[in-house]
Design a protein around this motif. Structure first.
Motif, PDB file in Angstrom:
ATOM      1  N   ALA A  64       0.764  -1.304   0.025  1.00 28.65           N
ATOM      2  CA  ALA A  64       0.126   0.128   0.133  1.00 28.65           C
ATOM      3  C   ALA A  64       0.906   1.454   0.008  1.00 28.65           C
ATOM      4  CB  ALA A  64      -0.894   0.071   1.261  1.00 28.65           C
ATOM      5  N   LEU A  65       2.068   0.989   0.969  1.00 28.71           N
ATOM      6  CA  LEU A  65       2.562   2.430   0.947  1.00 28.71           C
ATOM      7  C   LEU A  65       3.415   2.501  -0.467  1.00 28.71           C
ATOM      8  CD1 LEU A  65       4.056   4.590   2.836  1.00 28.71           C
ATOM      9  CD2 LEU A  65       6.329   2.909   3.084  1.00 28.71           C
ATOM     10  N   ARG A  66       4.069   1.679  -1.253  1.00 28.42           N
ATOM     11  CA  ARG A  66       4.516   1.648  -2.423  1.00 28.42           C
ATOM     12  C   ARG A  66       3.622   2.196  -3.130  1.00 28.42           C
ATOM     13  NH1 ARG A  66       5.993  -3.310  -3.481  1.00 28.42           N
ATOM     14  NH2 ARG A  66       7.316  -3.501  -1.894  1.00 28.42           N
ATOM     15  N   LEU A  67       2.437   1.724  -3.441  1.00 23.06           N
ATOM     16  CA  LEU A  67       1.480   2.304  -4.364  1.00 23.06           C
ATOM     17  C   LEU A  67       1.190   3.561  -4.076  1.00 23.06           C
ATOM     18  CD1 LEU A  67      -0.664   1.644  -6.594  1.00 23.06           C
ATOM     19  CD2 LEU A  67      -2.283   1.253  -4.983  1.00 23.06           C
ATOM     20  N   SER A  68       1.021   4.032  -2.810  1.00 25.66           N
ATOM     21  CA  SER A  68       0.633   5.506  -2.738  1.00 25.66           C
ATOM     22  C   SER A  68       1.950   6.365  -3.000  1.00 25.66           C
ATOM     23  CB  SER A  68       0.531   5.779  -1.042  1.00 25.66           C
ATOM     24  OG  SER A  68      -0.896   5.523  -0.647  1.00 25.66           O
ATOM     25  N   LEU A  69       2.948   5.944  -2.833  1.00 22.40           N
ATOM     26  CA  LEU A  69       4.158   6.959  -3.189  1.00 22.40           C
ATOM     27  C   LEU A  69       4.342   6.880  -4.521  1.00 22.40           C
ATOM     28  CD1 LEU A  69       6.838   5.842  -0.570  1.00 22.40           C
ATOM     29  CD2 LEU A  69       5.632   7.880  -0.641  1.00 22.40           C
ATOM     30  N   GLN A  70       4.063   5.894  -5.347  1.00 22.90           N
ATOM     31  CA  GLN A  70       4.202   5.902  -6.770  1.00 22.90           C
ATOM     32  C   GLN A  70       3.110   6.908  -7.335  1.00 22.90           C
ATOM     33  OE1 GLN A  70       3.795   1.772  -7.775  1.00 22.90           O
ATOM     34  NE2 GLN A  70       6.085   1.565  -7.892  1.00 22.90           N
ATOM     35  N   VAL A  71       1.905   6.630  -6.711  1.00 30.81           N
ATOM     36  CA  VAL A  71       0.432   7.504  -7.267  1.00 30.81           C
ATOM     37  C   VAL A  71       1.060   8.779  -7.064  1.00 30.81           C
ATOM     38  CG1 VAL A  71      -1.998   8.112  -6.853  1.00 30.81           C
ATOM     39  CG2 VAL A  71      -1.177   5.596  -7.228  1.00 30.81           C
ATOM     40  N   ALA A  72       1.421   9.292  -5.816  1.00 28.86           N
ATOM     41  CA  ALA A  72       1.853  10.597  -5.420  1.00 28.86           C
ATOM     42  C   ALA A  72       2.768  11.147  -6.458  1.00 28.86           C
ATOM     43  CB  ALA A  72       2.027  10.546  -3.995  1.00 28.86           C
ATOM     44  N   ALA A  73       3.741  10.620  -6.675  1.00 24.61           N
ATOM     45  CA  ALA A  73       4.763  11.168  -7.379  1.00 24.61           C
ATOM     46  C   ALA A  73       4.334  11.408  -8.929  1.00 24.61           C
ATOM     47  CB  ALA A  73       6.136   9.951  -7.417  1.00 24.61           C
ATOM     48  N   ILE A  74       3.782  10.383  -9.427  1.00 22.16           N
ATOM     49  CA  ILE A  74       3.294  10.630 -10.744  1.00 22.16           C
ATOM     50  C   ILE A  74       2.260  11.675 -10.971  1.00 22.16           C
ATOM     51  CG2 ILE A  74       2.355   9.294 -12.878  1.00 22.16           C
ATOM     52  CD1 ILE A  74       3.986   7.118 -12.031  1.00 22.16           C
ATOM     53  N   SER A  75       1.418  11.760  -9.981  1.00 25.78           N
ATOM     54  CA  SER A  75       0.505  12.769 -10.067  1.00 25.78           C
ATOM     55  C   SER A  75       0.819  13.993  -9.986  1.00 25.78           C
ATOM     56  CB  SER A  75      -0.760  12.478  -9.172  1.00 25.78           C
ATOM     57  OG  SER A  75      -1.199  11.256  -8.762  1.00 25.78           O
ATOM     58  N   THR A  76       1.786  14.309  -9.050  1.00 23.13           N
ATOM     59  CA  THR A  76       2.626  15.506  -8.833  1.00 23.13           C
ATOM     60  C   THR A  76       3.298  15.730 -10.181  1.00 23.13           C
ATOM     61  OG1 THR A  76       2.853  15.143  -6.652  1.00 23.13           O
ATOM     62  CG2 THR A  76       4.069  16.659  -7.421  1.00 23.13           C
ATOM     63  N   ALA A  77       4.105  14.977 -10.762  1.00 21.64           N
ATOM     64  CA  ALA A  77       4.721  15.188 -11.958  1.00 21.64           C
ATOM     65  C   ALA A  77       3.932  15.650 -13.175  1.00 21.64           C
ATOM     66  CB  ALA A  77       5.498  13.964 -12.518  1.00 21.64           C
ATOM     67  N   VAL A  78       2.675  14.936 -13.130  1.00 17.35           N
ATOM     68  CA  VAL A  78       1.456  15.393 -14.422  1.00 17.35           C
ATOM     69  C   VAL A  78       1.299  16.779 -13.717  1.00 17.35           C
ATOM     70  CG1 VAL A  78      -0.472  14.968 -15.119  1.00 17.35           C
ATOM     71  CG2 VAL A  78       1.145  13.073 -14.784  1.00 17.35           C
ATOM     72  N   ALA A  79       0.920  17.150 -12.727  1.00 16.24           N
ATOM     73  CA  ALA A  79       0.240  18.267 -12.362  1.00 16.24           C
ATOM     74  C   ALA A  79       1.552  19.557 -12.386  1.00 16.24           C
ATOM     75  CB  ALA A  79      -0.073  18.286 -10.779  1.00 16.24           C
ATOM     76  N   LEU A  80       2.725  19.019 -12.247  1.00 15.31           N
ATOM     77  CA  LEU A  80       3.660  20.171 -12.421  1.00 15.31           C
ATOM     78  C   LEU A  80       3.706  20.479 -13.899  1.00 15.31           C
ATOM     79  CD1 LEU A  80       6.674  19.037 -10.161  1.00 15.31           C
ATOM     80  CD2 LEU A  80       5.166  21.204 -10.018  1.00 15.31           C
ATOM     81  N   VAL A  81       3.624  19.599 -14.861  1.00 18.23           N
ATOM     82  CA  VAL A  81       3.676  19.907 -16.222  1.00 18.23           C
ATOM     83  C   VAL A  81       2.388  20.752 -16.699  1.00 18.23           C
ATOM     84  CG1 VAL A  81       3.830  19.207 -18.364  1.00 18.23           C
ATOM     85  CG2 VAL A  81       5.296  18.175 -16.907  1.00 18.23           C
ATOM     86  N   LEU A  82       1.374  19.938 -16.215  1.00 15.78           N
ATOM     87  CA  LEU A  82       0.044  20.722 -16.782  1.00 15.78           C
ATOM     88  C   LEU A  82      -0.424  21.956 -16.087  1.00 15.78           C
ATOM     89  CD1 LEU A  82      -2.317  17.824 -17.088  1.00 15.78           C
ATOM     90  CD2 LEU A  82      -1.087  18.931 -18.779  1.00 15.78           C
ATOM     91  N   GLY A  83       0.065  22.085 -14.708  1.00 14.26           N
ATOM     92  CA  GLY A  83      -0.095  23.365 -13.973  1.00 14.26           C
ATOM     93  C   GLY A  83       0.506  24.599 -14.289  1.00 14.26           C
ATOM     94  N   THR A  84       1.641  24.221 -14.692  1.00 11.37           N
ATOM     95  CA  THR A  84       2.723  25.480 -15.057  1.00 11.37           C
ATOM     96  C   THR A  84       2.328  25.761 -16.457  1.00 11.37           C
ATOM     97  OG1 THR A  84       4.284  24.197 -14.037  1.00 11.37           O
ATOM     98  CG2 THR A  84       4.904  25.969 -15.353  1.00 11.37           C
ATOM     99  N   LEU A  85       2.101  24.935 -17.418  1.00 10.05           N
ATOM    100  CA  LEU A  85       1.533  25.295 -18.765  1.00 10.05           C
ATOM    101  C   LEU A  85       0.400  26.315 -18.488  1.00 10.05           C
ATOM    102  CD1 LEU A  85       2.255  22.069 -20.917  1.00 10.05           C
ATOM    103  CD2 LEU A  85       3.572  24.347 -20.669  1.00 10.05           C
ATOM    104  N   CYS A  86      -0.655  25.705 -17.930  1.00  7.19           N
ATOM    105  CA  CYS A  86      -2.042  26.549 -17.781  1.00  7.19           C
ATOM    106  C   CYS A  86      -1.640  27.851 -17.170  1.00  7.19           C
ATOM    107  CB  CYS A  86      -2.662  25.678 -16.652  1.00  7.19           C
ATOM    108  SG  CYS A  86      -3.805  24.529 -17.550  1.00  7.19           S
TER     109      CYS A  86
END
Lengths: 268, 327
Positions: free
Chosen positions: A64-86
């Motif tokens: 569960a911990l590994r899944l949470s960390l992976q989800v958080a890391a990738i969601s954050t990466a996606v958000a950094l790209v999309l959020g900055t561009l917006c």
């Protein structure tokens, strides 16, 4: 003349407020050390560290911990790209419907998580997308983008447009300007936004329940674990870890943007 | 060969003609001022030279080469921005060395060049500071050093003295003039302050509503304005309407008459009523009304001073009345 010392009544009120906010969290910490594992008995009959060892050896916690960390890391990466561009588009260019776009980007954070969750679930159903790691990431990205966008847009507003012109005037092309002027000027805002996004994703329950299949993120695992009265203090140990993992980035974000625009986007 | 030449250059923003069919030639080594009220198109012209704006029509040449399709980073010009636009995340030395860093110069060389440029603007020893730790005047010098270190063939200055207080402004005027003479490169600066334009520039172009109304030496635009707008904007000349001038001289044209050319005399061609007086230190400003036209006279110290309400005769030397084209 206002006195420089707060009156006693105010101090008591502030203390009561703080206790109200933080006492339950302290209780969770205490129960992580109790010797009693069937029910939460107060005061704890004895104190022990054995639950840390038990937790360490539980594979479901690690998964569960590994899944949470992976989800958080990738969601954050996606958000950094999309959020900055917006944010760059909204603050740099003037186009028809700019304010509407800004509102639409921020809206997901105001929507109740249940609504976001149901909406995503029906979309996944209609589009026949099977639930997976990526559907969880998609769900989390909806609110992570907002947090990054809010931080970036505030910083862009304070970054003078003539800085970009000055850079180009001095011989830098668009990419060099991005690298040497734009990114250094918005870096702390992106870091702060990214940390907040990570923390939000890491402890998210509601949207995840709608967008996850059989997989359990850490908060979902905890929720399930509370129903089963088996080795209860393990949940408390994990809760402590979650609090620490979530608190550190938020503190970091707070210190990085101190004295600048408020870090917007909490809750969810 | 001209350093900068505009051939029928226009820049339209929607229906607004910010720059309207402007043609102009600026010689190499010239100190050139673009003077005009806000919204007259002078800043847009500067941005067209720098490359931040593309013309809607016309050709812009730098040293003979058409550049209107070149991005700013390919043009041999550098700009001192009105708000200075110093990079807040870099210290003063790295700000000045920025262009050299982009050009790929190594660290030691570009820092040496930056320190020399800072010395030229008398800011030695400030290299390690952040721009936020400098005063307005110091920031402006850093912006100047950052542009000059690139050894541009043309330096563009956008309202360079606008944000400075009066004393600093006068000091910087002298310094800019000296720097320009030492370096021998073309300086083009934009200002709405006619005093600044007249005292610093070799030549002045007066802008209004996207067009250049007159280009000439400071003496020409001051003493021999082509049109009433120039007479009024460059130092508030009195403008005598055409019918009055026709009666006085026989020629039907509007005329400009500098306030300091007007004398209060025992006898003269025009009678006027004094409406107000104000003491300026070296002179006294007298506001008068003559046949429905408001006039201003500057009386030198020691000249007899009338009182408000007096009717006086006005005289001037025939050569000071400058006939203009246009109404």
């Amino acid at each position: 003349m206002p006195s420089d010392r707060a009156p006693l009544s105010l101090k008591i009120a502030a203390g009561a407020g703080l206790l109200f906010l933080h006492l339950p969290i302290l209780l969770i910490f205490v129960y992580a050390f109790t010797t009693e594992d069937k029910s939460y008995q107060w005061p704890p009959p004895g104190l022990t560290l054995k639950w840390f060892a038990v937790t360490w050896n539980r594979p479901d916690v690690w998964a569960a911990l590994r899944l949470s960390l992976q989800v958080a890391a990738i969601s954050t990466a996606v958000a950094l790209v999309l959020g900055t561009l917006c944010a760059a588009a909204v603050s740099r260019a003037h186009f028809f419907g700019r304010e509407t776009v800004s509102l639409l980007v921020i809206l997901p954070i105001a929507l109740p998580g249940v609504v976001t969750g149901i909406a995503l679930r029906s979309v996944f159903h209609i589009a026949e997308i099977p639930f997976s790691f990526w559907t969880i990431v998609l769900g989390h990205a909806t609110f992570c983008v907002v947090v990054v966008y809010n931080n970036a847009v505030a910083r862009f507003r304070r970054t003078s447009g003539s800085l970009i012109e000055a850079s180009m005037d001095l011989g830098a092309d668009s990419f060099q300007t991005l690298r040497h002027v734009l990114l250094p000027n918005i870096a702390t805002a992106l870091l702060a936004g990214g940390m907040l996004a990570f923390a939000l994703s890491f402890d998210e329950v509601i949207v995840t329940t709608f967008t996850a299949g059989q997989q359990q993120t850490l908060p979902i695992w905890m929720l399930e674990e509370l129903v089963r009265p088996r080795q209860r203090p393990v949940t408390n140990v994990v809760a402590m870890v979650v609090v620490l993992v979530t608190l550190l980035p938020i503190l970091g974000a707070y210190y990085l943007t101190r004295g600048t625009d408020a870090v917007a986007g909490q809750g969810k | 060969m001209s350093a900068v030449s505009f051939d029928g250059v226009s820049r339209h923003f929607g229906p607004v003609r910010a720059v309207d069919a402007v043609s102009l030639d600026i010689a190499e080594g010239e100190f050139f001022a673009m003077l005009g009220p806000s919204g007259s198109g002078k800043t847009t012209c500067l941005r067209l030279i720098a490359g931040f704006e593309r013309p809607s029509a016309g050709v812009i040449r730098l040293f003979g080469a058409a550049v209107q399709d070149q991005p700013p980073y390919r043009r041999p010009v550098n700009t001192v921005f009105q708000d200075y636009a110093l990079f807040p995340h870099l210290n003063v030395r790295d700000n000045v060395a920025y262009g050299l860093m982009i050009a790929g110069q190594n660290r030691a060389d570009r820092h040496r060049a930056a320190d020399e440029a800072l010395e030229m603007v008398r800011l030695s020893g400030y290299g390690a500071r952040k721009p936020s730790a400098l005063s307005g005047g110091q920031r402006q010098r850093v912006a100047l050093a950052r542009a000059l270190v690139m050894k541009p063939r043309v330096l563009l200055l956008d309202e360079p003295l606008g944000a400075l207080d009066l004393k600093l402004r006068e000091q910087m005027q002298d310094e800019l003039k000296t720097l320009q003479r030492q370096l021998g490169i073309t300086f083009i600066f934009v200002t709405h302050d006619q005093g600044e334009a007249l005292s610093m520039a070799d030549r002045v172009a007066v802008f209004n509503e996207g067009r250049i109304l007159q280009t000439g030496t400071p003496e020409t635009v001051y003493f021999r304005p082509d049109v009433p707008f120039v007479a009024d904007f460059v130092g508030s000349s009195n403008i005598l309407p055409a019918p009055l001038v026709a009666r006085l001289t026989g020629t039907h044209a509007a005329a400009a008459l500098r306030p300091e050319a007007l004398r209060i005399a025992d006898a003269g061609p025009l009678r006027a009523t004094v409406t107000a007086l104000s003491f300026l230190g070296t002179a006294t400003r007298v506001v008068l009304e003559a046949e429905g036209t408001r006039l201003t006279a500057l009386l030198a110290k020691g000249a007899p001073r009338p009182a408000p309400g007096d009717t006086v005769a006005l005289a001037w030397d025939a050569g000071d009345l400058h006939l203009m084209a246009g109404a």
